[in-house]
Design an enzyme around this catalytic site. Sequence first.
Site, mmCIF file in Angstrom:
data_model
loop_
_atom_site.group_PDB
_atom_site.id
_atom_site.type_symbol
_atom_site.label_atom_id
_atom_site.label_comp_id
_atom_site.label_asym_id
_atom_site.label_seq_id
_atom_site.Cartn_x
_atom_site.Cartn_y
_atom_site.Cartn_z
ATOM 1 N N GLY A 1 -1.648 -1.527 3.773
ATOM 2 C CA GLY A 1 -3.043 -1.745 3.431
ATOM 3 C C GLY A 1 -3.305 -2.445 2.125
ATOM 4 O O GLY A 1 -3.935 -3.494 2.090
ATOM 5 N N ASP B 1 -1.493 -4.145 0.238
ATOM 6 C CA ASP B 1 -0.837 -5.446 0.092
ATOM 7 C C ASP B 1 -1.623 -6.573 0.758
ATOM 8 O O ASP B 1 -1.763 -7.653 0.198
ATOM 9 C CB ASP B 1 0.558 -5.437 0.730
ATOM 10 C CG ASP B 1 1.637 -4.881 -0.174
ATOM 11 O OD1 ASP B 1 1.322 -4.483 -1.313
ATOM 12 O OD2 ASP B 1 2.794 -4.843 0.262
ATOM 13 N N THR B 2 -2.111 -6.311 1.977
ATOM 14 C CA THR B 2 -2.654 -7.428 2.763
ATOM 15 C C THR B 2 -4.002 -7.169 3.424
ATOM 16 O O THR B 2 -4.562 -8.077 4.029
ATOM 17 C CB THR B 2 -1.663 -7.852 3.869
ATOM 18 O OG1 THR B 2 -1.549 -6.792 4.817
ATOM 19 C CG2 THR B 2 -0.310 -8.225 3.294
ATOM 20 N N ARG B 3 -4.535 -5.949 3.341
ATOM 21 C CA ARG B 3 -5.777 -5.629 4.063
ATOM 22 C C ARG B 3 -6.926 -6.564 3.682
ATOM 23 O O ARG B 3 -7.669 -7.034 4.533
ATOM 24 C CB ARG B 3 -6.217 -4.190 3.826
ATOM 25 C CG ARG B 3 -7.515 -3.850 4.566
ATOM 26 C CD ARG B 3 -8.036 -2.457 4.282
ATOM 27 N NE ARG B 3 -7.118 -1.414 4.657
ATOM 28 C CZ ARG B 3 -7.032 -0.896 5.881
ATOM 29 N NH1 ARG B 3 -7.798 -1.352 6.842
ATOM 30 N NH2 ARG B 3 -6.167 0.057 6.142
ATOM 31 N N GLY C 1 -3.581 12.809 7.264
ATOM 32 C CA GLY C 1 -2.425 13.678 7.092
ATOM 33 C C GLY C 1 -1.180 12.911 6.694
ATOM 34 O O GLY C 1 -1.203 11.698 6.541
ATOM 35 N N GLU D 1 5.319 3.796 11.984
ATOM 36 C CA GLU D 1 4.691 2.855 12.921
ATOM 37 C C GLU D 1 5.735 1.892 13.478
ATOM 38 O O GLU D 1 5.779 1.632 14.677
ATOM 39 C CB GLU D 1 3.613 2.021 12.225
ATOM 40 C CG GLU D 1 2.279 2.631 12.113
ATOM 41 C CD GLU D 1 1.262 1.684 11.482
ATOM 42 O OE1 GLU D 1 0.204 2.202 11.112
ATOM 43 O OE2 GLU D 1 1.495 0.461 11.359
#
Length: 163
Positions: free
Chosen positions: A27, A29-31, A59, A93
């Site tokens: 997130g 870094d590149t969101r 969580g 992920e």
Amino acid sequence: MTNRGASSSSAPFTKSWKYHVFLSFRGFDTRSNFTSHLYSNLRLQGINTFMDDDELRRGEEISNTLLTAIEDSKISVVVFSKNYASSKWCLDELVKILDCKESNQQLVIPVFYKVNPSDVRNHRGSFGNALANMDCNNVEKVNKWKEALSQAGKLAGFTLSDE
């Protein structure tokens, strides 16, 4: 193209996908730049794209919502950035995405955003540092993360640099 005969091998081709694309990224870094632009452009082209929301990350464990979104996506685009491997969430992920690549024949497209694919593949640079400094006592989990990074670093994808 040959049919392999087993009904389970044809299942991914008849599966009804909820999303065309699942975006995996770190997130902060590149969101706000690359990933948000990619997401917007995919949506403009009518491509149903799942991009997680910070609210999903309540969580420590990867949420069932995210696991289901990965499973329900035809393609996963993994944006590897400098701090990607510093997130247990991102690494979990990635493991799930590569599992779906094998089990559902999901297409995985890596984007090496200002990082070298060989650093991802060989756990060097920020990827090696992140793994070495990871606060995780579960050796089996860390080994899964390392294997996933190695596999993903070998996939054909896109390399974006500052130059």
